[in-house]
Enzyme design. Sequence first.
Site, PDB file in Angstrom:
ATOM      1  N   HIS A 161     -21.905  46.729  49.481  1.00 33.86           N
ATOM      2  CA  HIS A 161     -21.466  45.789  50.522  1.00 33.86           C
ATOM      3  C   HIS A 161     -22.629  44.997  51.121  1.00 33.86           C
ATOM      4  O   HIS A 161     -22.433  43.917  51.692  1.00 33.86           O
ATOM      5  CB  HIS A 161     -20.739  46.558  51.630  1.00 33.86           C
ATOM      6  CG  HIS A 161     -19.645  45.786  52.293  1.00 33.86           C
ATOM      7  ND1 HIS A 161     -19.718  44.429  52.538  1.00 33.86           N
ATOM      8  CD2 HIS A 161     -18.431  46.182  52.785  1.00 33.86           C
ATOM      9  CE1 HIS A 161     -18.610  44.021  53.146  1.00 33.86           C
ATOM     10  NE2 HIS A 161     -17.825  45.060  53.307  1.00 33.86           N
ATOM     11  N   ASP A 369     -10.617  32.126  37.756  1.00 36.89           N
ATOM     12  CA  ASP A 369      -9.972  31.758  36.485  1.00 36.89           C
ATOM     13  C   ASP A 369     -11.000  31.912  35.362  1.00 36.89           C
ATOM     14  O   ASP A 369     -12.007  31.208  35.343  1.00 36.89           O
ATOM     15  CB  ASP A 369      -9.461  30.319  36.558  1.00 36.89           C
ATOM     16  CG  ASP A 369      -8.786  29.856  35.273  1.00 36.89           C
ATOM     17  OD1 ASP A 369      -8.720  30.638  34.301  1.00 36.89           O
ATOM     18  OD2 ASP A 369      -8.345  28.694  35.230  1.00 36.89           O
TER      19      ASP A 369
END
Length: 401
Positions: A161, A369
């Site tokens: 993180h 994508d």
Amino acid sequence: MSLVVSKSLPVVVRPSEPVTTATKIMLSPMDKILSNVAVRALLAFEIPIHEPAETIKRGLSRALVYYYPIAGRLAAAADGDIYINCTGEGVTFISASANYAMKEIMSSVDQHPPDVPATAVLLELTANYSAQGVSRTDPLLLMQVTMFSCGGFIVGVTWNHALADGFGMAEFLQAVGELARQLPKPSVVPVRWDESAQVMPPSLLAACYQIARCLPLPNIVEQNITIPWSLIRHIRGDTDGQTCSCTMFEAVAAVLWQCRTRTVMCDDRPDAPTVLYFWVNARKYMGAKDGYYGNCITTNMAVAKIGTVANGDIMDVVGMIRRAKEQIPEQFNKDADMAIGDQLSHWQAGYDNALMLTSWRNLGFEDVDFGGGKMARVMSTCLILISSCQCAWCAYLAKGN
């Protein structure tokens, strides 16, 4: 179901070109707070592409040229200050295949028996750090691409993180997708250090630190909760083209907060407090530059009596959450210390009934994508903590539409 995932041996993916830029990237105060926390996200894609693992691995290697700190490692200066050492050592990548169609896997996650944790399936679809947690010598990012018998695939990403928040990781994965599709360069110029994004009121950092100390959560029971669209639409008044009365997050958070409060409430303590904490993308409040992918988040809370939340009208609960959201910009005003101090004092007082939420909607994962179209679903671990402090961390699982 008996899911069998065949995994290749892990390989190291490095930047596809030599990187000659900065060798040391400082971490922001918020990055440091979260440096021992691992985050896991899974992106499901239904439309096949040619050789998914190899295609994505090539895009990943190209993306690391632009996002070169991700190929580095955490290090500590002589004074103990943590930073990213841009060593170019690379990230971990695993190619895998599963013996089911992807829809069967998703169905098992959504409808798993109560005694079979949904995340037992999801963990097979990700590369993970050791049981001892994240160490400074570990790669900052792990990726697994799992192909299914139907031709669909899931990209599982696990990262430290300290490297990025959800918005930042979505930005990076968009870049990986663009380069996997043979675009000449990412559409967004990445920014890893932004002075304007480092300025947070000390009291706000202190509040975030106190809350982040709960992560990762101990003694947890992991659940996957589905809230029907019919219920969400009913709360929002989303019928016959009418203007919705609340946001998707407000509706979902209200349902989770009310249901959980009803579950844990004691009849003899209706006036005891219940607290809802939620994390928020703070880029627009902090004036962060476009492309900044470090941690730029804040938290706020809604507080009410247990009886009010458990027995009240759901729209009243929505109103409490909305008012808490409206207070977020005030955290960054110069006179915010008192309000933030109240938040910190509430947390330090040790409320025994707190719910912590984070939403994964609208972070940018829906725009990733790799060549076959945008993802169908993004998932993360949904954690419900059953322990003495009755705290929880829930990631809202968002469908692509």
